[in-house]
Design a protein around this motif. Structure first.
Motif, short mmCIF file in Angstrom:
data_model
loop_
_atom_site.label_atom_id
_atom_site.label_comp_id
_atom_site.label_asym_id
_atom_site.label_seq_id
_atom_site.Cartn_x
_atom_site.Cartn_y
_atom_site.Cartn_z
N ARG A 16 80.33 66.10 51.77
CA ARG A 16 81.32 66.91 51.04
C ARG A 16 80.66 67.89 50.07
N TYR A 17 79.47 67.49 49.58
CA TYR A 17 78.76 68.34 48.60
C TYR A 17 77.32 68.54 49.08
N PRO A 18 77.13 69.34 50.16
CA PRO A 18 75.77 69.45 50.75
C PRO A 18 74.75 70.15 49.86
N LYS A 19 75.18 70.97 48.93
CA LYS A 19 74.23 71.69 48.09
C LYS A 19 73.69 70.84 46.94
N HIS A 20 74.35 69.69 46.69
CA HIS A 20 73.93 68.84 45.58
C HIS A 20 72.76 67.96 45.97
N TYR A 21 72.13 67.44 44.98
CA TYR A 21 70.90 66.66 45.12
C TYR A 21 71.27 65.20 45.36
N TRP A 22 70.86 64.68 46.58
CA TRP A 22 71.17 63.28 46.94
C TRP A 22 69.87 62.60 47.37
N PRO A 23 69.11 62.09 46.39
CA PRO A 23 67.79 61.52 46.70
C PRO A 23 67.92 60.21 47.48
N ASP A 24 66.84 59.91 48.27
CA ASP A 24 66.81 58.64 48.99
C ASP A 24 66.49 57.48 48.06
N ASN A 25 65.75 57.73 46.99
CA ASN A 25 65.42 56.66 46.03
C ASN A 25 66.00 57.05 44.66
N PRO A 26 67.23 56.63 44.37
CA PRO A 26 67.88 57.07 43.12
C PRO A 26 67.22 56.51 41.87
N LEU A 27 66.44 55.45 42.04
CA LEU A 27 65.82 54.84 40.85
C LEU A 27 64.63 55.66 40.36
N GLU A 28 64.04 56.47 41.25
CA GLU A 28 62.89 57.28 40.84
C GLU A 28 63.26 58.76 40.74
N ALA A 29 64.52 59.08 41.07
CA ALA A 29 64.96 60.48 41.06
C ALA A 29 65.25 60.93 39.64
N THR A 30 65.28 62.22 39.44
CA THR A 30 65.56 62.80 38.13
C THR A 30 67.07 63.04 38.01
N ALA A 31 67.60 62.53 36.94
CA ALA A 31 69.03 62.73 36.69
C ALA A 31 69.30 64.17 36.30
N THR A 32 70.50 64.66 36.64
CA THR A 32 70.79 66.05 36.35
C THR A 32 72.28 66.25 36.07
N LYS A 33 72.54 67.28 35.26
CA LYS A 33 73.92 67.67 35.00
C LYS A 33 74.34 68.76 35.99
N ARG A 34 73.31 69.37 36.67
CA ARG A 34 73.57 70.51 37.53
C ARG A 34 73.58 70.09 38.99
N VAL A 35 73.60 71.09 39.90
CA VAL A 35 73.61 70.79 41.33
C VAL A 35 72.32 70.08 41.72
N ARG A 36 71.17 70.62 41.22
CA ARG A 36 69.87 70.01 41.49
C ARG A 36 69.09 69.94 40.18
N PRO A 37 68.15 69.01 40.07
CA PRO A 37 67.36 68.92 38.84
C PRO A 37 66.43 70.14 38.74
N PRO A 38 66.02 70.50 37.51
CA PRO A 38 65.09 71.64 37.36
C PRO A 38 63.73 71.33 37.96
N VAL A 39 63.07 72.38 38.52
CA VAL A 39 61.76 72.21 39.16
C VAL A 39 60.66 72.30 38.10
N ASP A 40 59.67 71.39 38.15
CA ASP A 40 58.55 71.40 37.22
C ASP A 40 57.56 72.43 37.72
N ARG A 41 57.37 73.56 37.03
CA ARG A 41 56.54 74.68 37.49
C ARG A 41 55.09 74.57 37.04
N LYS A 42 54.72 73.50 36.42
CA LYS A 42 53.32 73.38 35.99
C LYS A 42 52.40 73.19 37.18
#
Length: 843
Positions: free
Chosen positions: A817-843
């Motif tokens: 229903r929400y294909p653009k949103h972030y649906w990780p396979d391991n939710p315990l190690e995933a980054t929580a987010t308020k947005r569609v996807r978590p921000p990317v670490d650019r370092k």
């Protein structure tokens, strides 16, 4: 003539020679009533002392005394005499005195040791008359403390002997078989649907055609007796006599009723339970028993008594049946079926468990007893009924507040009437109206002299009765319009009234002869002396509110129904509200003059919804009745505050200015109380409403109207119920919000099912392993997991189990229903987010 009781007399003499108590059981017709006292008269242990025998009924007392005197060849009043209320035939020679009603009690109260008496006999004790129980209790105490040599003998035909024997220290029980003739018993084949009077009349006609001899028919009361009598007199031949027999009949008419019929005649006696025992109705071969009895039952709940018709018990039915076999074989018609017979109670309930106990309580107070348990009883009076009686006696000034007898109460007891009537006569005597009060007393004590229903409807104005009695006292019953009353009833009551008048105590003023004017003016006032608890005030709907707080109603067609104040002399307490049967009017000036000391002034402060302000009124009250009131008095600030608090208590806590923030604080405090202990204040709606004064009153200064509630700061008021450490603990263990892995502060809801709970989107929980817990870990938060569109997806109180067992099914559904949103396979190690996807670490 030899009688069956003669066989047991030697054993009885031996028993009473060795001990001071005995129980004698003898069948009807054995001769116990008239033979036993004579047989014991010359016993050595009696040593010339007298015998007092208590009979439960006046007719039986006179008959027993007359029979024993005849056996001695003497007139009544010589060796054998009697004393009943208002009638006495004794002399210095009298050694056997047959007494009834309260005479034995008066003898004991006057002389507790009963000097001159060696034996007290309680005859027909199975009837369990209230006076018999009282007399036995007082006699046993007198015997135990003052007169060990005093003998007590209990006699009966149907008594359960073992309890009585135990009461008297295991007294010996002797039994005589009696000499009853066989009695055939005939039952109905099926329950009858006929009116009682029709069924009885038909059965009498049947018995007349089938059997010889006289007929004794038992009916519950005078009303039924008169209806059956009128019906029979219209159809029976002149040689069949139909006569009534009931307790309030003139003495001569009672004696005529029990005598044998004239030669060539047959007699039908229509009787109440007065004919059940202790006397023989001459010539009776047939008994017809309706199986009913009428008795006065007292309600401690309402303080009122009512006359009820109820099934007679088996012991009563057997006594009635035995009347048919006294002198020859007989027959008994029972107007009920054999199946109904098997359902009858075994024994008649003792009067002490059903009756008004005010007379008993007065006598015990005179004796020096405040609690019945100080004496020995076969059945101890009910505590609720006895307490009700004491309260009435205090109101009648017979007892002081501590339950001790007063001088006025002593005078009341000496009159020997019901305490209400005694108080009325004494109070009226102080007004010079003692003679008029005696006329009224006989009217109140006896059955109504008027037919219950007249051509003009039910007449419940007691003044009409008193007017008839007053006119008759002035010119004679024969020259008075009796308005339907029987002249014989009026004459009998006049005689009784004059006897009472002759015993009026000195009230310090002349007792005036009754007049019509005085009867009309004073009737209600005098009734109020007897029934101060039944003074009533008319309400707007036409019903009456009694002083006691009880409601009462009167037929609207009655003239009295328009009176502002009445006194109810007789009421029927069957329904929700009492029905007034007899009453008299009372004026406001009489209330003010005679009851002012009993009135209380009260100030009532209440909320006026119409004006939104506090209103005050001053009330002069007699019990529950408001006599006078003054409205719109200026209330004090304290009274206003009390009214405001009462408004909240009565109307509900919602009247206060609640908002979301204050309701949330209330719920958080209750949450901590539930999980962390009772040191936390109870701030539930119910507790806040019931205890509004302590927590709310400090904030009501200056409040005058309902709108002032709006200025209350409920959040601050509730917060002030906590100490400093509780405030800190509340923020830590029951916070308003919790932080989730996405960095969002999510509000915690502490109200409703599943509380505490939060509603949070799924992707903001990634990385959170376990369910957050509050109240020092005692309570887990229920998680209402939402979709990216904030729609409910799952509810769980075990987040670890959700990640393991449920997440992947939820992910599959949401990813579609929400294909653009972030649906990780391991939710315990995933980054929580308020947005569609978590921000990317650019370092």
């Amino acid at each position: 003539m030899s009688l069956p009781i003669d066989e047991i007399i030697p054993d009885l003499k031996d028993t009473l020679n060795k001990s001071n108590c005995a129980v004698l059981l003898a069948e009807p017709g054995a001769g116990k009533t008239t033979r036993t006292p004579l047989a014991l008269l010359e016993e050595p242990w009696l040593n010339g002392l007298g015998i007092v025998m208590l009979e439960p009924r006046r007719l039986a007392a006179r008959s027993a005394a007359a029979f024993m005197a005849a056996q001695l060849g003497e007139e009544v009043g010589a060796t054998v005499g009697y004393k009943i209320r208002m009638d006495s035939r004794t002399s210095a020679r009298t050694r056997i005195t047959v007494v009834t009603e309260g005479i034995l009690t008066r003898m004991l109260q006057t002389d507790p040791a009963l000097d001159g008496t060696g034996l007290v006999i309680f005859d027909e004790y199975h009837e369990r008359n209230l006076q018999a129980d009282l007399g036995l209790a007082l006699s046993l105490q007198s015997q135990a403390i003052l007169r060990e040599d005093l003998r007590i003998l209990i006699m009966s035909a149907t008594l359960a002997a073992d309890p009585v024997s135990r009461l008297m220290n295991d007294a010996a029980v002797l039994q005589s078989q009696g000499r009853t003739f066989p009695v055939e018993t005939i039952y109905l084949t099926e329950p009858s649907r006929q009116p009682l009077e029709s069924l009885m009349t038909g059965t009498i006609r049947l018995a007349l055609s089938r059997h010889e001899g006289g007929i004794l028919a038992f009916l519950p009361g005078v009303r039924e007796i008169r209806r059956v009598q009128m019906s029979l007199l219209q159809e029976l031949p002149p040689h069949v006599e139909v006569v009534p027999l009931y307790g309030s009949m003139p003495q001569q008419e009672q004696l005529d009723a029990i005598r044998a019929p004239h030669p060539g005649h047959r007699k039908i006696v229509l009787a109440t339970s007065i004919a059940e025992s202790s006397l023989t109705v001459e010539g009776v071969r047939v008994v017809i028993d309706c199986g009913l009895r009428r008795t006065q039952q007292f309600s401690a709940r309402t303080g009122m008594g009512r006359l009820v018709t109820m099934r007679a018990a088996r012991d009563s039915a057997d006594q009635r049946r035995g009347r048919a076999g006294r002198t020859a074989p007989g027959v008994c018609y029972r107007l009920w079926t054999e199946q109904e017979d098997r359902q009858l109670p075994e024994r008649t309930s003792p009067e002490i468990l059903e009756a008004d106990l005010s007379g008993l309580a007065l006598e015990l107070a005179v004796w020096g007893v405040k609690e019945p348990a100080e004496l020995q009883w076969l059945d101890v009076p009910r505590a609720s009924s006895f307490l009700q009686a004491q309260r009435l006696l205090i109101q009648l000034q017979a007892l002081d507040s501590g339950g001790s007898i007063t001088a006025h109460g002593q005078q009341m007891a000496e009159l020997g009437l019901h305490p209400r009537l005694s108080h009325m006569i004494l109070e009226a005597s102080r007004l010079g109206a003692g003679k008029l009060a005696c006329l009224l007393a006989v009217l109140l004590e006896e059955r109504d002299i008027f037919p219950r229903y007249t051509s003009g409807g039910m007449n419940n104005d007691l003044r009409a009765r008193l007017e008839v009695m007053t006119k008759a006292s002035l010119v004679g019953a024969g020259r008075t319009d009796l308005r339907g009353a029987l002249g014989s009833d009026v004459e009998r009551l006049l005689i009784q009234s004059r006897q009472w008048s002759s015993r009026l105590p000195d009230a310090g003023c002349e007792q005036k002869d009754p007049t019509i004017e005085a009867a009309d003016l004073l009737c209600g006032l005098m009734v109020s002396f007897a029934f101060p608890d039944r003074i009533g005030q008319r309400r707007q709907d036409g019903r009456y509110l009694l002083r006691s707080g009880r409601g009462a109603e009167m037929p609207s067609g009655e003239q009295l129904s328009q009176e502002k104040y009445i006194v109810a002399a007789e009421v029927d307490d069957e329904g929700t509200e009492a029905r007034i049967i007899l009453a008299a009017p009372l004026t406001e000036s009489q209330l003010e003059l005679h009851y002012r000391k009993e009135m209380n002034e009260e100030v009532e402060i209440k909320w006026d919804e119409g004006t939104g302000t506090v209103r005050a009124r001053s009330m002069l009250k007699l019990g529950s009745i408001v006599i006078k009131e003054t409205a719109n008095i200026k209330p004090t600030q304290e009274q206003i505050q009390t009214a405001l608090l009462r408004t909240i208590q009565d109307g509900g806590i919602h009247l206060l200015p609640w908002d979301v923030k204050s309701r949330q604080l209330q719920a958080r405090i209750q949450f901590m109380r539930e999980y962390c202990g009772k040191d936390w204040p109870d701030v539930s709606d119910q507790a806040l409403m019931q205890n509004a004064g302590p927590w709310l009153s400090p904030y009501l200064d200056g409040f005058k109207k309902k709108s002032d509630f709006r200025s209350l700061k409920l959040y601050q008021i509730l917060e002030n119920l906590l100490n400093w450490s509780q405030k800190q603990e509340l923020e830590q263990q029951a916070p308003t919000h919790i932080m989730v892995p996405s960095g969002s502060r999510i509000a915690v809801n502490y109200e409703g099912p599943g509380a505490p709970y939060v509603s949070v989107r799924l992707q903001e929980l990634f990385g959170l392993l376990d369910t957050p817990r509050l109240a020092h870990g005692h309570a887990g938060i229920t998680l209402h997991i939402l979709s990216p569109a904030s729609r409910p997806v799952q509810v769980t109180s075990d987040l670890r189990s959700f990640w393991t067992n449920t997440y992947f099914d939820v992910k599959k559904d949401l990813k579609g229903r929400y294909p653009k949103h972030y649906w990780p396979d391991n939710p315990l190690e995933a980054t929580a987010t308020k947005r569609v996807r978590p921000p990317v670490d650019r370092k």
